[in-house]
Every structure is written in structure tokens, then in C-alpha cells.
Design a protein around this motif. Structure first.
Motif, PDB file in Angstrom:
ATOM      1  N   LEU A  85      15.510 -49.674 -78.044  1.00 14.56           N
ATOM      2  CA  LEU A  85      16.923 -49.580 -77.648  1.00 14.56           C
ATOM      3  C   LEU A  85      17.272 -50.698 -76.664  1.00 14.56           C
ATOM      4  O   LEU A  85      18.318 -51.344 -76.786  1.00 14.56           O
ATOM      5  N   HIS A  86      16.396 -50.907 -75.687  1.00 13.05           N
ATOM      6  CA  HIS A  86      16.606 -51.990 -74.718  1.00 13.05           C
ATOM      7  C   HIS A  86      16.689 -53.345 -75.418  1.00 13.05           C
ATOM      8  O   HIS A  86      17.582 -54.146 -75.134  1.00 13.05           O
ATOM      9  N   ASP A  87      15.750 -53.608 -76.322  1.00 13.81           N
ATOM     10  CA  ASP A  87      15.735 -54.883 -77.048  1.00 13.81           C
ATOM     11  C   ASP A  87      17.042 -55.095 -77.808  1.00 13.81           C
ATOM     12  O   ASP A  87      17.612 -56.197 -77.794  1.00 13.81           O
ATOM     13  N   THR A  88      17.498 -54.052 -78.482  1.00 16.44           N
ATOM     14  CA  THR A  88      18.734 -54.151 -79.264  1.00 16.44           C
ATOM     15  C   THR A  88      19.924 -54.433 -78.352  1.00 16.44           C
ATOM     16  O   THR A  88      20.755 -55.288 -78.655  1.00 16.44           O
ATOM     17  N   ALA A  89      19.993 -53.730 -77.235  1.00 14.35           N
ATOM     18  CA  ALA A  89      21.098 -53.955 -76.288  1.00 14.35           C
ATOM     19  C   ALA A  89      21.053 -55.362 -75.719  1.00 14.35           C
ATOM     20  O   ALA A  89      22.097 -56.013 -75.578  1.00 14.35           O
ATOM     21  N   ALA A  90      19.869 -55.856 -75.419  1.00 12.30           N
ATOM     22  CA  ALA A  90      19.738 -57.204 -74.863  1.00 12.30           C
ATOM     23  C   ALA A  90      20.164 -58.267 -75.876  1.00 12.30           C
ATOM     24  O   ALA A  90      20.724 -59.306 -75.493  1.00 12.30           O
ATOM     25  N   ARG A  91      19.944 -58.010 -77.159  1.00 16.21           N
ATOM     26  CA  ARG A  91      20.354 -58.959 -78.205  1.00 16.21           C
ATOM     27  C   ARG A  91      21.849 -58.907 -78.494  1.00 16.21           C
ATOM     28  O   ARG A  91      22.385 -59.817 -79.122  1.00 16.21           O
ATOM     29  N   HIS A  92      22.508 -57.827 -78.074  1.00 15.26           N
ATOM     30  CA  HIS A  92      23.929 -57.645 -78.409  1.00 15.26           C
ATOM     31  C   HIS A  92      24.763 -57.322 -77.165  1.00 15.26           C
ATOM     32  O   HIS A  92      25.323 -56.218 -77.056  1.00 15.26           O
ATOM     33  N   PRO A  93      24.876 -58.246 -76.236  1.00 19.43           N
ATOM     34  CA  PRO A  93      25.632 -57.960 -75.008  1.00 19.43           C
ATOM     35  C   PRO A  93      27.109 -57.648 -75.272  1.00 19.43           C
ATOM     36  O   PRO A  93      27.711 -56.873 -74.532  1.00 19.43           O
ATOM     37  N   GLN A  94      27.665 -58.210 -76.327  1.00 20.83           N
ATOM     38  CA  GLN A  94      29.063 -57.928 -76.654  1.00 20.83           C
ATOM     39  C   GLN A  94      29.245 -56.451 -77.004  1.00 20.83           C
ATOM     40  O   GLN A  94      30.226 -55.823 -76.601  1.00 20.83           O
ATOM     41  N   VAL A  95      28.289 -55.885 -77.707  1.00 24.15           N
ATOM     42  CA  VAL A  95      28.334 -54.460 -78.043  1.00 24.15           C
ATOM     43  C   VAL A  95      28.260 -53.633 -76.767  1.00 24.15           C
ATOM     44  O   VAL A  95      28.988 -52.649 -76.603  1.00 24.15           O
ATOM     45  N   MET A  96      27.405 -54.032 -75.849  1.00 23.96           N
ATOM     46  CA  MET A  96      27.271 -53.289 -74.596  1.00 23.96           C
ATOM     47  C   MET A  96      28.560 -53.364 -73.769  1.00 23.96           C
ATOM     48  O   MET A  96      28.949 -52.384 -73.144  1.00 23.96           O
ATOM     49  N   ARG A  97      29.225 -54.509 -73.777  1.00 26.60           N
ATOM     50  CA  ARG A  97      30.522 -54.612 -73.080  1.00 26.60           C
ATOM     51  C   ARG A  97      31.556 -53.699 -73.741  1.00 26.60           C
ATOM     52  O   ARG A  97      32.326 -53.019 -73.066  1.00 26.60           O
ATOM     53  N   PHE A  98      31.553 -53.686 -75.073  1.00 22.98           N
ATOM     54  CA  PHE A  98      32.462 -52.788 -75.788  1.00 22.98           C
ATOM     55  C   PHE A  98      32.201 -51.343 -75.381  1.00 22.98           C
ATOM     56  O   PHE A  98      33.126 -50.580 -75.095  1.00 22.98           O
ATOM     57  N   LEU A  99      30.921 -50.944 -75.359  1.00 24.39           N
ATOM     58  CA  LEU A  99      30.576 -49.566 -75.013  1.00 24.39           C
ATOM     59  C   LEU A  99      30.966 -49.226 -73.577  1.00 24.39           C
ATOM     60  O   LEU A  99      31.351 -48.086 -73.294  1.00 24.39           O
ATOM     61  N   ALA A 100      30.891 -50.196 -72.685  1.00 26.74           N
ATOM     62  CA  ALA A 100      31.339 -49.966 -71.306  1.00 26.74           C
ATOM     63  C   ALA A 100      32.842 -49.705 -71.287  1.00 26.74           C
ATOM     64  O   ALA A 100      33.314 -48.783 -70.608  1.00 26.74           O
ATOM     65  N   TRP A 101      33.600 -50.485 -72.038  1.00 30.42           N
ATOM     66  CA  TRP A 101      35.043 -50.245 -72.134  1.00 30.42           C
ATOM     67  C   TRP A 101      35.308 -48.873 -72.745  1.00 30.42           C
ATOM     68  O   TRP A 101      36.190 -48.137 -72.300  1.00 30.42           O
ATOM     69  N   TYR A 102      34.556 -48.537 -73.786  1.00 29.49           N
ATOM     70  CA  TYR A 102      34.763 -47.253 -74.446  1.00 29.49           C
ATOM     71  C   TYR A 102      34.549 -46.112 -73.454  1.00 29.49           C
ATOM     72  O   TYR A 102      35.346 -45.175 -73.399  1.00 29.49           O
ATOM     73  N   ALA A 103      33.489 -46.191 -72.678  1.00 30.24           N
ATOM     74  CA  ALA A 103      33.202 -45.138 -71.698  1.00 30.24           C
ATOM     75  C   ALA A 103      34.322 -45.033 -70.663  1.00 30.24           C
ATOM     76  O   ALA A 103      34.698 -43.929 -70.264  1.00 30.24           O
ATOM     77  N   LEU A 104      34.861 -46.157 -70.249  1.00 33.61           N
ATOM     78  CA  LEU A 104      35.951 -46.145 -69.270  1.00 33.61           C
ATOM     79  C   LEU A 104      37.243 -45.587 -69.852  1.00 33.61           C
ATOM     80  O   LEU A 104      37.953 -44.827 -69.201  1.00 33.61           O
TER      81      LEU A 104
END
Length: 185
Positions: A85-104
Motif C-alpha cells: 500500500l505504501h509503495d502504491t501511494a508513493a508511486r501515485h502522489p496525485q491520487v493521495m492528494r485527491f484522497l486528501a481532498w476527498y476526506a476534507l
């Protein structure tokens, strides 16, 4: 003569929407800007989705489904699952930013069906691993899952004040070691 390919247009729109929402969130995103990113007319957005809100939800659901498919849980090896999971998130920072917006922006909404189903399946897998003795059973499976997910994603939303404490190269092993200590009977 140009051929129509609605599936390709839809995929272009989803990719452009991910970029737009990751940068601006749903409130700051603009349909005309994301349509331009996708190379389509703004009106076409509404033929595929129920406006910007519907597109935001569709991108979220696609991310969840892709992650579940790309990183299936292995409840008998939760440390490696957390590492993947960590590896996938590190490869896709744009997805992680999207998920941060989604949570907010979606904090008050009910959990989407695709997420609830995925979490239920993961909890069931962890319960089975607890019964077989590969995962400690002194904590409910839901708590174990929450902790594993939090550890796997702990570096994705940290500022430099915390980020500099562990190098990028060390982060995966810190995560897998912490999960191993958490779940080993």
C-alpha cells in the motif's frame, strides 16, 4: 473521418478530473478547465456524469476499485500488505492528494458502498487470519485494519517537519516493521 470513441473520451475525462481535483478539490475545480485538460467540450462532461460532483464521486470509486485490485489484502502477511500500500501511494502522489481532498470535502457523507464492501472483505480476511493464528486476536479485526491502513499511509500527508525524520528509503521498512510488531501473535 474522425471516429467516436466514448470509452476513450470517458477515460480521458477521468484522468483529467483526477488531475484537476487533486490540484483544486471539488470546490475549486472547474468543469471548463478539466474539459480542456481532457480535450473535450465542457458539455460532454454532463453527458457522462451528473456534473462536477458526480465526476468527483466517479473518480473516487475508480481509485478505490483500482487499489483493491492492484493491492489485494493478504491477511496472513499484513506487514507486506502495508508495504505494498505504501509503495502504491508513493508511486501515485496525485491520487493521495485527491484522497486528501476527498476526506476534507466528504467528511460528513456516508461511506460509499464500494468502500464499505472493501472494508468488510478485509475485516473478514483478518478475522480468518486471527482464527488461524497468523494475526494476534486480542484486538478486533476492524481495529487491526484501521491501524494497518494508518501505518501504510502515514507518510503521505505529513509535512516536512515529520517527513524528514525518516528517509524515503527507510519508510517502507519502518512501516512493515511496525505492522509486524502490531499483528504478530
Amino acid at each position: 473521418m474522425a471516429t467516436r470513441d466514448p470509452d476513450r473520451k470517458r477515460q480521458q475525462l477521468m484522468e483529467a478530473a483526477l488531475a484537476e481535483f487533486a490540484e483544486y478539490g471539488v470546490a475549486g475545480a472547474r468543469v471548463d478547465r478539466l474539459a480542456k485538460r481532457a480535450g473535450i467540450s465542457p458539455g460532454l462532461v454532463y453527458s457522462f456524469f451528473a456534473g462536477k460532483e458526480g465526476l468527483f464521486e466517479a473518480v473516487y470509486e475508480a481509485i478505490v476499485e483500482q487499489t483493491v485490485d492492484a493491492v489485494p489484502i493478504d491477511a496472513d502477511d499484513l506487514p507486506e500488505y502495508a508495504g505494498r500500500l505504501h509503495d502504491t501511494a508513493a508511486r501515485h502522489p496525485q491520487v493521495m492528494r485527491f484522497l486528501a481532498w476527498y476526506a476534507l470535502e466528504r467528511a460528513e457523507r456516508p461511506v460509499p458502498e464500494v468502500v464499505a464492501r472493501s472494508m468488510d472483505e478485509k475485516i473478514t480476511a483478518i478475522e480468518a487470519a486471527q482464527r488461524s493464528g497468523t494475526v494476534r486476536s486480542d484486538k478486533p479485526a476492524g481495529e487491526v485494519l484501521a491501524l494497518v491502513l494508518a501505518l501504510a499511509n502515514m507518510w503521505q500527508h505529513q509535512g516536512e517537519d515529520v517527513g524528514h525524520l525518516v528517509t524515503d528509503a527507510q519508510r517502507r521498512s519502518v512501516i512493515t516493521d511496525a505492522v509486524r510488531r502490531l499483528v504478530t501473535p
